[in-house]
Design a protein around this motif. Structure first.
Motif, PDB file in Angstrom:
ATOM      1  N   ASN A 154       0.919  -1.099  -0.083  1.00 13.55           N
ATOM      2  CA  ASN A 154      -0.081  -0.001   0.126  1.00 13.55           C
ATOM      3  C   ASN A 154       0.881   1.250  -0.017  1.00 13.55           C
ATOM      4  O   ASN A 154       1.526   1.609   1.003  1.00 13.55           O
ATOM      5  CB  ASN A 154      -0.768   0.085   1.298  1.00 13.55           C
ATOM      6  CG  ASN A 154      -1.706  -1.245   1.351  1.00 13.55           C
ATOM      7  OD1 ASN A 154      -1.392  -2.321   2.104  1.00 13.55           O
ATOM      8  ND2 ASN A 154      -2.860  -1.082   0.495  1.00 13.55           N
ATOM      9  N   ILE A 174      -0.089  10.624  -8.425  1.00 13.30           N
ATOM     10  CA  ILE A 174      -0.454   9.049  -7.980  1.00 13.30           C
ATOM     11  C   ILE A 174      -0.690   8.155  -9.351  1.00 13.30           C
ATOM     12  O   ILE A 174      -0.268   7.096  -9.417  1.00 13.30           O
ATOM     13  CB  ILE A 174      -1.923   9.298  -7.300  1.00 13.30           C
ATOM     14  CG1 ILE A 174      -1.711   9.795  -5.993  1.00 13.30           C
ATOM     15  CG2 ILE A 174      -2.334   7.721  -7.178  1.00 13.30           C
ATOM     16  CD1 ILE A 174      -3.162   9.942  -5.200  1.00 13.30           C
ATOM     17  N   GLN A 202       1.730   4.843 -10.331  1.00 10.16           N
ATOM     18  CA  GLN A 202       0.972   3.610 -10.804  1.00 10.16           C
ATOM     19  C   GLN A 202       1.855   3.104 -12.141  1.00 10.16           C
ATOM     20  O   GLN A 202       2.049   2.055 -12.315  1.00 10.16           O
ATOM     21  CB  GLN A 202      -0.479   3.647 -10.882  1.00 10.16           C
ATOM     22  CG  GLN A 202      -1.424   3.907  -9.722  1.00 10.16           C
ATOM     23  CD  GLN A 202      -2.422   3.983  -9.814  1.00 10.16           C
ATOM     24  OE1 GLN A 202      -3.256   5.221  -9.673  1.00 10.16           O
ATOM     25  NE2 GLN A 202      -3.298   2.879  -9.998  1.00 10.16           N
ATOM     26  N   SER A 229      -6.138   2.849  -7.658  1.00  2.00           N
ATOM     27  CA  SER A 229      -6.264   3.974  -6.762  1.00  2.00           C
ATOM     28  C   SER A 229      -7.455   4.919  -7.120  1.00  2.00           C
ATOM     29  O   SER A 229      -8.255   4.783  -8.294  1.00  2.00           O
ATOM     30  CB  SER A 229      -4.979   4.916  -6.896  1.00  2.00           C
ATOM     31  OG  SER A 229      -5.272   5.834  -8.113  1.00  2.00           O
ATOM     32  N   LEU A 250     -10.032   3.324  -1.030  1.00  2.00           N
ATOM     33  CA  LEU A 250      -8.833   3.764  -1.807  1.00  2.00           C
ATOM     34  C   LEU A 250      -8.501   5.509  -1.211  1.00  2.00           C
ATOM     35  O   LEU A 250      -7.615   5.998  -1.677  1.00  2.00           O
ATOM     36  CB  LEU A 250      -9.013   3.880  -3.058  1.00  2.00           C
ATOM     37  CG  LEU A 250      -9.181   2.450  -3.781  1.00  2.00           C
ATOM     38  CD1 LEU A 250      -9.601   2.472  -5.303  1.00  2.00           C
ATOM     39  CD2 LEU A 250      -8.041   1.753  -3.611  1.00  2.00           C
ATOM     40  N   ALA A 297      -4.744   9.030   0.268  1.00  2.00           N
ATOM     41  CA  ALA A 297      -5.202   8.087  -0.931  1.00  2.00           C
ATOM     42  C   ALA A 297      -4.372   6.794  -0.617  1.00  2.00           C
ATOM     43  O   ALA A 297      -3.319   6.779  -0.199  1.00  2.00           O
ATOM     44  CB  ALA A 297      -4.695   8.439  -2.393  1.00  2.00           C
ATOM     45  N   ASN A 298      -4.963   5.815  -0.907  1.00  2.00           N
ATOM     46  CA  ASN A 298      -4.204   4.409  -0.750  1.00  2.00           C
ATOM     47  C   ASN A 298      -3.976   3.770  -1.982  1.00  2.00           C
ATOM     48  O   ASN A 298      -5.081   3.502  -2.790  1.00  2.00           O
ATOM     49  CB  ASN A 298      -5.183   3.445   0.136  1.00  2.00           C
ATOM     50  CG  ASN A 298      -4.649   2.116   0.340  1.00  2.00           C
ATOM     51  OD1 ASN A 298      -3.447   1.708   0.118  1.00  2.00           O
ATOM     52  ND2 ASN A 298      -5.691   1.259   0.515  1.00  2.00           N
ATOM     53  N   VAL A 299      -2.815   3.693  -2.550  1.00  2.00           N
ATOM     54  CA  VAL A 299      -2.624   3.008  -4.077  1.00  2.00           C
ATOM     55  C   VAL A 299      -2.169   1.696  -3.412  1.00  2.00           C
ATOM     56  O   VAL A 299      -1.356   1.270  -2.998  1.00  2.00           O
ATOM     57  CB  VAL A 299      -1.426   3.812  -4.524  1.00  2.00           C
ATOM     58  CG1 VAL A 299      -1.252   3.167  -6.022  1.00  2.00           C
ATOM     59  CG2 VAL A 299      -1.653   5.261  -4.730  1.00  2.00           C
TER      60      VAL A 299
END
Lengths: 822, 259
Positions: free
Chosen positions: A516, A536, A540, A554, A608, A616-618
């Protein structure tokens, strides 16, 4: 001397001694039955480690928990009615899973008196309730109510267990349960990709097209090539908090999944699965290896003592030592981890060594004494000191691991030391008490000849030192190539069920390991800033460029998807953006998309982004759990974040992968520190014993060389240094130093009668046999680890097994060469 | 004492085979509430607080225009006024019997999109309220039973159980309603699921007459979902009734106008 009191009492009152020990043993066995087995990374790290606390906090912000991955694999393709029907059926069945078998109901019902009275009746009716939904709702309500009332940990725990057992799964994600954001003729809808299983081939191909149009599904729920489809199961609790419930859930899931097998291959993987599999394999391992080790040692001892009855004495000592040590562990509330599971074998090796020395000496004393008691008094008088010292060196060797930063290594060190002390205590009480009751031993004859080890009969100092120097040089060259890095799945042999399941899932989908990447903007609605979302997305993109990363998700993906669906273009994040500068309208657009998504009843973004869009949680899925690779993935994320996100935004990491990296980072420094502490402690002990700095230092040399060879061997054979194999050096030090102690004790004895070189030759002559024999016994004891299911234990088995013999040989060659000649 | 007496009386009546009387009573109580509740139209400024299961709040303000043309035909227009980044976002919902159509206007895109597949049971703009919860009661579709007469806080209330008819898509097996006798306003409601457990509970307070109106309205509406641990509070800061809104004000064009 304290130890003389103990064995004198034991010899005078043998039956009372044995009875007392038997009683304590019974209590300890009862205690040990409550031991907990734990195998998650969390158990490896100390409970108060900042990374662990942070991980918990992040998981609770995003309400994310470990996922279990269930895959259906079919080479002809999974887009067919039968397979998709299975996915839909399985999803429904799992959503309604409950862990209330009749035995559990009875067990829970029996405990109702632990609750305050006003809960008792409701609790019983919830336990007996046959409707899962109703039982779960009742349990949930009572649990919430009780939490407000603060009814005490025990009662709350009972309600919590009921709550989890009636609702063990919080969410099932599959094509029949998740939401897809789709464009309709004149608008937008949030709907399941597969509300019903398509029957016609036209409907099937429509489904296929729509699934592959949403990047969030590809590798997340279906494989890119269409030969695999996933059902993701999220547990409603954290694995480590309720290991027993987790086990029941996974057993239940596996049983359900089996009923769907064929023609599709079904696999179950994921971190919780690996943990549970590790536990069950550990149990199986212990059940197999312990009798094997004891059997092997029995044969060796029988051969050595020429008496099966005498051979059982050290074995009984070992078994009682184990019972006490495990009982003390249970009392201390520490779990058995994979690292700790190596302990019994080591205790067997340590405990047997004391027994060998005592019984050998007893057999030598017996023909000279008038009765058993005086023979044993003489035996104990001669050896008690040596037994105490060798036990203390064990304590120093293993006890130093208590300073480790890794909880499981710390436990291993502490409890192996405790075991060594227990073995010492039993050697001074139980062994004489039993021996005095047994029939007299067969006397010790002049058994065997000296093994032909070069340098034993005549001492050639120069070639020995040159050879030793060469060994050090070669080892020194190999050590820098030693690789570090743990793994969990990689611990299993490749043909094991879990290794195969993990490999198949990793081949077909995004990956079983999760990292994460948490992006914190430190301001409310910070995520509505387009530059943050672009940062973000950039993270990714770079991660997905790595071979090992199979999938990322995300909040940016959802915004992009809404943008695409609502405007037909990818304006905010993607290639349709007009210019580089941020469009001031982007913020409103993002905010309105998110509002729209919420209003449409979407809740997939909850994991997310946090509630006020600060963090934010990627989610990054990785196809391996090798820590060096995980670390590389994390480094890439950090590098991109540093360039793409502003200074006011911070990035932290969570998830199993991160904990693995953190644990791994602790290993080398903590291992070096522990070894240093151990070496220092052993040196001080030897200094105290020998009263000669030179002798104490010389006694260390064979061990230092052996440890260098240990690391060189590991490097040469590609054994990674990880939480488990890191123990090898400490084991070698703790066990191997005994040889030096015996040798130098003898050397000093002979030094009173002649020159240094004469004493060295005499010492070699008298100690060669017991030292080699001892190392062989220990080596054989460790070699049963070759039959373990776990690679790290197998490595410990062969590395320790072979290097103990090397330590013995070095003690008999290099050590005499270092001692003064006159 | 009074309620005990009434219960006894109720039992006597039920025992003598005159159950229908009690049921009609319940029905007329609810009908009275519906009449009181019915308005041609309403304009409300609403401050909305949504609290998640961890106790964190999200605030929004919006203007809500609603109009009931005839039973079952309801028009609603919502326009968010704060926070700034969603100001002007509009939501139009036209309910006609079982058919609902909904449109969304995003000022950032200056475009209206239809939202497919929304039903009466869906959440009202991400809150604990569903669209159904905010509609007037449809008396014909339910059967009612008077449970008791009692006091709720300082108001005398009727307690009535409402059960949906067979064909209804109502997700609740039963609703228990607390209706004030003085104002005929719904003060409290509990929504029971198929297992008869309370899944949502509603409470209303600050009951007064909006300026220029003789009808009573609660100005603070609270809905809690105990299972999920969430709650929503709607605070009506300005309430205007029957200002003569007409259906021309509930069109896609009017949706887009306010942005």
């Amino acid at each position: 001397m304290g130890n003389s009191i103990t064995y004198r009492f034991a010899l005078r009152r043998p039956r009372a001694t044995i009875l007392g020990i038997a009683l304590i043993t019974a209590v300890m066995v009862w205690q040990a039955s409550g031991l907990e087995i734990s195998n998650s990374v969390d158990a490896i790290l100390p409970a108060d480690h900042p990374a662990l606390l942070q991980d918990r906090e992040i998981k609770s912000v995003f309400e994310s928990r470990e996922m279990i991955l269930i895959g259906f694999l079919l080479d002809e393709g999974i887009f067919n009615q039968a397979t998709l029907q299975k996915v839909a059926d399985l999803s429904g069945e799992i959503e309604d899973i409950t862990l209330m078998d009749p035995a559990t109901r009875t067990r829970l019902a029996e405990r109702y008196t632990r609750l305050p009275e006003r809960y008792q009746e409701r609790f019983l009716s919830a336990v007996r309730e046959s409707s899962r939904a109703r039982a779960s709702a009742l349990a949930e309500r009572m649990w919430r109510e009780a939490r407000r009332d603060s009814i005490g940990a025990d009662a709350q725990g009972l309600l919590e267990e009921l709550r989890l057992r009636t609702h063990p799964v919080s969410e099932v994600l599959s094509l029949s349960t998740v939401d897809d954001i789709v464009a309709t003729e004149d608008g937008l809808a949030l709907r399941r990709p597969m509300p019903v299983v398509p029957v016609s081939s036209a409907a099937m191909s429509r489904l296929r097209t729509s699934v592959y149009q949403n990047p969030l599904f590809v590798n997340g729920l279906v494989s890119r090539d269409g030969t695999g489809i996933l059902v993701l199961v999220e547990m409603s609790f954290y694995y480590d908090d309720h290991i027993e419930v987790a086990k029941d859930l996974l057993d239940s899931l596996s049983a359900i999944v089996r009923t769907y097998e064929g023609p599709e291959k079904t696999v179950v993987a994921g971190v919780p699965m690996v943990n549970v599999f590790t536990s069950s394999q550990m149990n199986a391992d212990l059940a197999r290896l312990m009798p094997l080790a004891i059997g092997v040692l029995f044969l060796v001892l029988w051969y050595a003592f020429r008496s099966p009855m005498l051979a059982t004495v050290p074995l009984v000592l070992v078994l009682i030592t184990l019972a006490w040590t495990l009982g003390i562990m249970a009392l201390a509330g520490r779990p058995v981890t994979l690292v700790v599971s190596a302990m019994p074998i080591i205790l067997i090796a340590i405990g047997v060594a004391d027994g060998i020395h005592l019984i050998t000496e007893y057999r030598a004393q017996w023909p000279l004494a008038e009765d058993k008691r005086s023979a044993l008094t003489a035996t104990m008088g001669t050896l008690a000191g040596a037994v105490v010292v060798t036990s203390l060196t064990d304590v120093a060797g293993f006890g130093s691991l208590a300073s480790s930063g890794l909880a499981s290594i710390r436990d291993f060190g502490v409890f192996t030391s405790v075991g060594a002390l227990v073995a010492l205590g039993l050697s001074l009480t139980l062994v004489p008490a039993v021996l005095v009751l047994l029939p007299p031993p067969p006397p010790l004859r002049e058994e065997g000849r000296l093994p032909r080890v070069p340098g034993i009969r005549r001492h050639r100092r120069r070639p020995i030192l040159i050879a030793a120097g060469a060994l050090v040089l070669v080892a020194g060259l190999l050590i820098p190539t030693l690789k570090t890095g743990g793994t969990m799945v990689g611990y299993f042999k490749t043909d094991s069920e879990i290794a195969e399941a993990s490999r198949l899932i990793n081949d077909h989908f995004g990956g079983t390991e999760v990292l994460n990447v948490v992006v914190d903007t430190h301001e409310v609605d910070g995520l509505k800033d387009a530059t943050v979302l672009r940062g973000i997305a950039a993270i990714q993109d770079s991660l997905e460029g790595l071979d090992v990363v199979g999938y990322t998700a995300s909040i940016a993906d959802y915004v992009a998807r809404m943008d695409q669906v609502l405007t037909g273009r990818d304006q905010i994040l993607g290639q349709d953006r007009v210019e580089d500068e941020s469009d001031p309208r982007d913020r409103a657009r993002i905010a309105q998309y998110l509002l729209l998504y919420e209003n449409a009843g979407g809740n997939d973004t909850e994991k997310l982004a946090d509630f006020d869009y600060r963090k934010a949680n990627v989610v990054v899925q990785i196809r391996t759990d090798r820590t060096p690779i995980l670390r590389e993935v994390r480094n890439v994320a950090s590098r991109v974040a540093a360039t793409m996100l502003g200074a006011s935004t911070s990035v932290t990491y969570a998830g199993c992968s991160n904990l693995c990296i953190v644990a791994d980072d602790l290993i080398i420094p903590s291992q070096l520190r522990s070894l240093g502490t151990a070496a220092l402690a052993v040196f001080l002990l030897l200094l105290l014993l020998f009263r000669s700095a030179w002798q104490a230092a010389a006694a260390m040399v064979p061990l230092v060389i052996t440890i260098m060879v240990v690391f060189a061997l590991m490097s040469l054979f590609g054994v990674h240094l990880d939480a488990v194999t890191a123990l090898i050096a400490s084991i070698v030090l703790g066990v191997g130093i005994d040889y030096s102690v015996h040798f130098i004790s003898r050397f000093k004895f002979f030094l009173r009668e002649g020159s240094g070189s004469e004493a060295a030759v005499q010492a070699v002559r008298t100690t060669a046999r017991p030292i080699l024999f001892n190392s062989l016994a220990v080596g054989l004891g460790f070699s049963v680890l070759l039959f373990s299911s776990f690679w790290p234990l197998i490595h410990i088995g062969w590395v320790v097994g072979s290097t103990m013999v090397l330590a013995a040989v070095l003690t008999l060659t290099v050590l005499p060469a270092l001692l003064p000649r006159d | 004492m009074r309620s005990t007496f009434l219960t006894l009386l109720g039992l006597l009546i039920a025992g003598s085979g005159q159950l229908t009387t009690a049921r009609q009573d319940a029905r007329s109580i609810v009908a009275g509430m519906v009449t009181q509740d019915r308005d041609g139209d309403a304009t409300a400024e609403v401050r909305m607080e949504v609290v998640d299961s961890r106790g964190r709040s999200r605030f929004r303000t919006l203007t809500l225009w609603s109009r009931t043309a005839q039973e079952g035909e309801r028009q609603q227009l919502i326009r968010f006024t704060a926070p700034a980044d969603i100001r002007g976002t509009g939501f139009l919902s036209l309910q006609n019997g079982a058919v609902r159509e909904a449109w969304l206007y995003l000022p950032a895109l200056k475009r209206t999109r239809r939202i497919a597949g929304t039903g009466r049971n869906d959440r009202f703009v991400g809150t604990d309220f569903s669209f159904r919860d905010l509609e007037p009661e449809r008396v014909d579709e339910y059967s009612y039973a008077l449970v008791e007469e009692t006091m709720l806080d300082s108001s005398a209330v009727w307690v009535v159980d409402a059960r949906p008819g067979e064909s209804l898509d109502d997700p609740y097996s039963r609703r228990r309603l607390w209706i004030s006798k003085a104002e005929s306003v719904l003060l409290r409601a509990e929504f029971h699921d198929q297992d008869d457990l309370v899944v949502k509970s509603y409470s209303a307070s600050d009951v007064r007459q909006p300026p220029g109106s003789t009808k009573w309205r609660a100005h603070v509406l609270k809905m809690e979902s105990p299972g999920e641990g969430t709650r929503t509070v709607l605070e009506i800061t300005s309430y205007l009734l029957d200002t003569g809104l007409d259906s021309a004000q509930f069109t896609k064009r009017s949706l887009e106008r306010g942005g």
